[in-house]
Design a protein around this motif. Structure first.
Motif, mmCIF file in Angstrom:
data_model
loop_
_atom_site.group_PDB
_atom_site.id
_atom_site.type_symbol
_atom_site.label_atom_id
_atom_site.label_comp_id
_atom_site.label_asym_id
_atom_site.label_seq_id
_atom_site.Cartn_x
_atom_site.Cartn_y
_atom_site.Cartn_z
ATOM 1 N N ILE A 225 0.838 -1.203 0.000
ATOM 2 C CA ILE A 225 0.000 0.000 0.000
ATOM 3 C C ILE A 225 0.875 1.256 0.000
ATOM 4 C CG2 ILE A 225 -1.654 1.334 1.355
ATOM 5 C CD1 ILE A 225 -2.899 -1.015 -0.057
ATOM 6 N N ILE A 226 1.886 1.276 0.872
ATOM 7 C CA ILE A 226 2.784 2.438 0.941
ATOM 8 C C ILE A 226 3.520 2.611 -0.386
ATOM 9 C CG2 ILE A 226 4.873 3.321 2.050
ATOM 10 C CD1 ILE A 226 3.869 2.188 4.663
ATOM 11 N N ASP A 227 3.909 1.492 -0.994
ATOM 12 C CA ASP A 227 4.613 1.549 -2.270
ATOM 13 C C ASP A 227 3.730 2.139 -3.359
ATOM 14 O OD1 ASP A 227 7.062 0.734 -3.755
ATOM 15 O OD2 ASP A 227 5.625 -0.459 -4.869
ATOM 16 N N LYS A 228 2.436 1.784 -3.355
ATOM 17 C CA LYS A 228 1.523 2.250 -4.404
ATOM 18 C C LYS A 228 1.031 3.674 -4.169
ATOM 19 C CE LYS A 228 1.403 -1.728 -6.600
ATOM 20 N NZ LYS A 228 2.005 -1.879 -7.938
ATOM 21 N N LEU A 229 0.900 4.075 -2.901
ATOM 22 C CA LEU A 229 0.307 5.378 -2.598
ATOM 23 C C LEU A 229 1.331 6.485 -2.374
ATOM 24 C CD1 LEU A 229 -2.627 4.441 -0.174
ATOM 25 C CD2 LEU A 229 -2.766 5.022 -2.594
ATOM 26 N N LEU A 230 2.431 6.162 -1.704
ATOM 27 C CA LEU A 230 3.385 7.190 -1.288
ATOM 28 C C LEU A 230 4.661 7.201 -2.119
ATOM 29 C CD1 LEU A 230 3.045 6.909 2.599
ATOM 30 C CD2 LEU A 230 1.935 8.542 1.071
ATOM 31 N N LEU A 231 5.201 6.020 -2.418
ATOM 32 C CA LEU A 231 6.469 5.950 -3.154
ATOM 33 C C LEU A 231 6.195 5.937 -4.649
ATOM 34 C CD1 LEU A 231 8.384 3.402 -0.906
ATOM 35 C CD2 LEU A 231 8.331 5.894 -0.791
ATOM 36 N N THR A 232 5.522 6.964 -5.099
ATOM 37 C CA THR A 232 5.179 7.096 -6.503
ATOM 38 C C THR A 232 5.085 8.573 -6.845
ATOM 39 O OG1 THR A 232 3.490 6.628 -8.166
ATOM 40 C CG2 THR A 232 2.737 6.931 -5.917
ATOM 41 N N THR A 233 5.357 8.888 -8.092
ATOM 42 C CA THR A 233 5.207 10.272 -8.568
ATOM 43 C C THR A 233 3.833 10.509 -9.178
ATOM 44 O OG1 THR A 233 6.195 9.617 -10.676
ATOM 45 C CG2 THR A 233 7.673 10.506 -8.997
ATOM 46 N N GLN A 234 2.986 9.485 -9.138
ATOM 47 C CA GLN A 234 1.652 9.611 -9.726
ATOM 48 C C GLN A 234 0.773 10.561 -8.928
ATOM 49 O OE1 GLN A 234 -0.232 5.832 -10.258
ATOM 50 N NE2 GLN A 234 -2.032 6.675 -11.286
ATOM 51 N N GLU A 347 10.713 12.780 -8.236
ATOM 52 C CA GLU A 347 11.089 11.841 -9.289
ATOM 53 C C GLU A 347 12.431 11.179 -9.006
ATOM 54 O OE1 GLU A 347 11.035 13.986 -12.918
ATOM 55 O OE2 GLU A 347 8.850 13.877 -13.176
ATOM 56 N N ASN A 348 13.346 11.923 -8.414
ATOM 57 C CA ASN A 348 14.675 11.390 -8.117
ATOM 58 C C ASN A 348 14.704 10.630 -6.788
ATOM 59 O OD1 ASN A 348 15.554 12.657 -10.445
ATOM 60 N ND2 ASN A 348 16.266 14.480 -9.371
ATOM 61 N N TYR A 349 13.861 11.048 -5.854
ATOM 62 C CA TYR A 349 13.882 10.467 -4.503
ATOM 63 C C TYR A 349 13.524 8.986 -4.523
ATOM 64 C CZ TYR A 349 12.451 9.713 0.371
ATOM 65 O OH TYR A 349 12.311 9.211 1.647
ATOM 66 N N VAL A 350 12.449 8.647 -5.224
ATOM 67 C CA VAL A 350 11.918 7.276 -5.164
ATOM 68 C C VAL A 350 12.908 6.243 -5.700
ATOM 69 C CG1 VAL A 350 10.060 5.753 -5.926
ATOM 70 C CG2 VAL A 350 9.528 8.083 -5.212
ATOM 71 N N LEU A 507 18.483 12.043 -1.366
ATOM 72 C CA LEU A 507 17.616 11.658 -0.243
ATOM 73 C C LEU A 507 17.626 12.713 0.855
ATOM 74 C CD1 LEU A 507 18.069 7.797 0.118
ATOM 75 C CD2 LEU A 507 16.460 9.109 -1.267
ATOM 76 N N VAL A 508 17.620 13.962 0.456
ATOM 77 C CA VAL A 508 17.492 15.063 1.422
ATOM 78 C C VAL A 508 16.084 15.011 2.019
ATOM 79 C CG1 VAL A 508 17.591 17.560 1.707
ATOM 80 C CG2 VAL A 508 19.085 16.431 0.061
ATOM 81 N N PRO A 509 15.914 15.212 3.339
ATOM 82 C CA PRO A 509 14.556 15.202 3.926
ATOM 83 C C PRO A 509 13.634 16.203 3.251
ATOM 84 C CG PRO A 509 16.217 15.171 5.645
ATOM 85 C CD PRO A 509 16.950 15.378 4.355
ATOM 86 N N ALA A 510 12.378 15.832 3.139
ATOM 87 C CA ALA A 510 11.407 16.667 2.417
ATOM 88 C C ALA A 510 11.215 18.029 3.068
ATOM 89 C CB ALA A 510 10.067 15.934 2.324
ATOM 90 N N ASP A 511 11.320 18.105 4.405
ATOM 91 C CA ASP A 511 11.087 19.398 5.064
ATOM 92 C C ASP A 511 12.234 20.381 4.848
ATOM 93 O OD1 ASP A 511 12.976 18.199 6.635
ATOM 94 O OD2 ASP A 511 11.748 18.078 8.435
ATOM 95 N N HIS A 512 13.290 19.939 4.156
ATOM 96 C CA HIS A 512 14.355 20.858 3.769
ATOM 97 C C HIS A 512 14.076 21.514 2.416
ATOM 98 C CE1 HIS A 512 16.311 18.809 7.027
ATOM 99 N NE2 HIS A 512 17.443 19.475 6.880
ATOM 100 N N LYS A 513 13.041 21.065 1.736
ATOM 101 C CA LYS A 513 12.711 21.602 0.415
ATOM 102 C C LYS A 513 11.712 22.749 0.561
ATOM 103 C CE LYS A 513 14.317 19.875 -2.605
ATOM 104 N NZ LYS A 513 15.654 20.012 -3.193
#
Length: 649
Positions: A225-234, A347-350, A507-513
């Motif tokens: 579920i996590i792979d399909k919902l979160l680890l995707t650029t869709q 796109e690069n993170y995943v 793999l910089v943390p998202a809250d740094h963006k």
């Protein structure tokens, strides 16, 4: 239910039915004539997901095997009569009178009443199959996907909850008529297959021809579920580390329910789009750029208030700072560029995360966790390369053998080659170059090792006495310590360093963006309020401050005061908070009467009538408090009650 498991179950049913129709020898016929084909489906303890699993299984069976599928639950089948009623009612699509007496053990089919018995079921099956055989060719083609003389499939959704007597009676009766009624059973099991032998004696379990089917574990479902919902650029919407950890903790420590995890994810989406004014930009990049151009001045101000955007402004030169804070058109251009950078980051993170997981999941101690969700949480929380677990992973990776390294590199090549990131062409070329170098080293290394082993054996053969032998062994050991790294070891270090550079870059943390608040839902406290039930706090809030739920302005009161317009139970509750361990009912009634009479004023009715009404209202409110568990009768004094709750919420 997983696709593979459904496919295996369908093939089992087809095989069982074909064996039933093709009894070869007389001995086989005698041995199997009373055996009922049974599929034991072990689904795990996530009981809340079982309904969806059986619904999917039932649909597949009805589309491919047989139209005659019945799902039975233990709560609906306390006795064999109820079981037969439910079974025949579902198979015949008819109305069942559950409250009928024992004399009226029947189901209503059209205008006729049919007695619920195995003989009636066999008679119905024979009639329905004959009717199907006599249909026109056009109608037969529509049901060609079903087997010839299709079996009757009975699914026991929660086998552990069925009583032993009900199961025994049904199985014994069914086995006696298996030649007339092709029956196939499916047992839904939450614990262990051994429950079949615990519930049924050998004389009954021997009537079953059981085949075991093991479902994937709940954690594997969660990873999918996590792979399909979160680890995707869709999908542009993402979860922060704290929010994701709340959902995972509820899953692991409460119910193991994938459905509830998805509902929690849906709640996060609703909460984010309701609470974040800039969530209109949380969409695909092309659409987001169009929406940026239509931002109003107030929405631009909301962007300027974002903490990540403030940090971005502080890092710019003074002229650009002024333009970002004053010019809306310039700000919109910058927002488009920042949103594009954020989409490129995803796109690069995943793919880099998946590549790192290939390495860390193959290590013996799993320093960063075995599942990709654990690695994802670690990367969201902080710079993963600064953690001790990451350093341990690198040290272990530098000791991997050649075959493991080659396998990992091949998987990484597949990941990067299939990714949508535009920056990974050079990464794929570099990884393929590493693979080529490993292949070249294979032959050269084998020859070198063979030569070294031969020379060392010759040295050892020359010196036969113990002293020279020990001296030679020490010299060999010392030379191995002081010798330079081999080509393989140098290449292995180079591979690990290359992966390390990818991790540090992507793999910089998202809250740094910048502008991550637009796409990431990070209000974990709001999610806990919705998902973590706190009934005592809710009760206290409702009784102490009814305005919180009723939204009636007349109920607004300052802290500590008791409004006479509040419901009776709220008045009684507030008064009881001012008392000690034992509460005098007479004093409590007088205080309640004083608060209530304050609203009556001079227009109050006769005192006797008012006292009776107030007394009745008071008794009812006290009874409700007792029902909620705040007080209980006291055995020490008959005109007192004991208080049960203490402390604030």
């Amino acid at each position: 239910m997983e696709t593979d498991q459904i496919r295996n179950g369908v093939s089992f049913l087809r095989r069982s039915h074909s064996e039933f129709q093709e009894k070869t020898t007389e001995w086989t016929c005698r041995m199997k004539s009373r055996e009922i084909p049974t599929a034991a489906l072990v689904l795990g303890v996530n009981v809340t997901d079982h309904d969806l699993t059986f619904k999917s299984l039932s649909e597949v069976l009805q589309n491919n095997i047989t139209p005659y599928v019945a799902l039975l639950q233990a709560k609906d089948c306390p006795g064999i009569k109820n079981l037969m009623q439910k079974l025949m009612g579902q198979l015949m699509n008819c109305y069942i009178d559950v409250d009928s007496s024992d004399e009226e053990d029947c189901v209503q089919v059209s205008q006729n009443r049919i007695r619920c018995s195995m003989a009636s079921l066999i008679s119905w099956y024979e009639n329905i199959t004959k009717k199907t055989d006599s249909e026109t060719p056009s109608k037969k083609r529509t049901s060609s996907r079903h087997l010839q003389s299709p079996p009757v499939v009975v699914i026991f959704k929660d086998m552990e909850s069925f009583t032993t007597k009900v199961l025994q009676d049904f199985l014994v009766i069914s086995s006696q008529h298996i030649r007339e009624l092709p029956l196939i059973l499916i047992f839904g099991i939450a614990t262990s297959p051994m429950i079949i032998h615990s519930l049924l004696p050998h004389s009954v379990s021997s009537l079953l021809c059981i085949e075991l089917f093991q479902s994937l574990s709940c954690k594997e479902h969660l990873s999918t579920i996590i792979d399909k919902l979160l680890l995707t650029t869709q999908f542009a919407f993402k979860l922060s580390e704290k929010v994701l950890q709340v959902l995972i903790n509820i899953f692991l420590y409460h119910d193991f329910s994938v459905q509830n995890f998805i509902k929690g994810f849906q709640l996060c989406i609703v909460e984010h789009f309701c609470s974040q004014p800039l969530s209109v930009l949380c969409c695909r990049l092309v659409e987001a750029k169009k929406r940026v151009n239509s931002l109003s001045h107030s929405q631009c101000e909301n962007v300027r208030r974002l903490p990540s955007f403030r940090r971005y402004v502080e890092s710019q030169v003074s002229e650009k700072q002024i333009a970002l804070l004053t010019a809306d058109n310039f700000l919109k251009e910058v927002i488009q560029k920042l949103l594009e950078d954020l989409h490129v980051y995803h796109e690069n993170y995943v793919p880099v995360l998946r590549c790192l997981h290939v390495f860390t999941s193959s290590l013996p101690k799993y320093p960063l966790g075995k599942q990709i969700r654990e690695l994802h949480c670690a990367c969201l929380e902080n710079r993963v390369w600064e953690t001790e677990e990451y350093e341990s992973s690198l040290q272990l990776a530098r000791m991997l053998n050649k075959s493991d390294l080659v396998t990992m590199l091949q998987k990484c090549v597949e990941i990067f080659a299939s990714s949508s990131g535009k920056e990974f062409d050079k990464v794929v070329e570099k990884l393929k170059e590493f693979l080529t170098q490993f292949q070249k080293l294979e032959v050269a290394g084998a020859c070198q090792e063979r030569g070294e082993s031969v020379s060392s054996q010759k040295e050892l053969q020359k010196k036969t006495d113990l002293y020279h032998l020990q001296k030679t062994l020490l010299e060999l050991k010392e030379s191995r310590r002081s010798k330079k790294l081999t080509k393989f070891e140098m290449l292995r270090f180079e591979v690990v360093d290359f992966i390390d550079n990818l991790v540090r870059n992507y793999l910089v943390p998202a809250d740094h963006k910048t502008l991550h608040e637009i796409m990431y839902f990070n209000t974990a406290s709001a999610l806990r309020e919705h998902l973590n039930a706190a009934p005592r706090i809710a009760l206290h809030t409702a009784l102490n401050n009814p305005y919180c739920y009723l939204k009636n302005r007349a109920l607004k009161s300052d802290g500590g005061t008791i409004s006479n317009k509040a419901p009776d139970i709220c008045i009684v509750y507030k008064l009881h908070l001012e008392c000690g361990r034992l509460i005098n009912l007479v004093d409590w009634l007088e205080a309640f009467s004083t608060v209530v009479m304050a609203v009556e004023g001079p227009n109050a009715a006769a005192s006797d009538q008012v006292d009776d009404i107030i007394h009745a209202r008071f008794i009812r409110a006290v009874s409700e408090l007792e029902l909620l568990g705040f007080i209980k009768p006291s055995k020490q004094k008959t005109d007192h009650v004991a208080r049960l709750t203490w402390g604030g919420c």
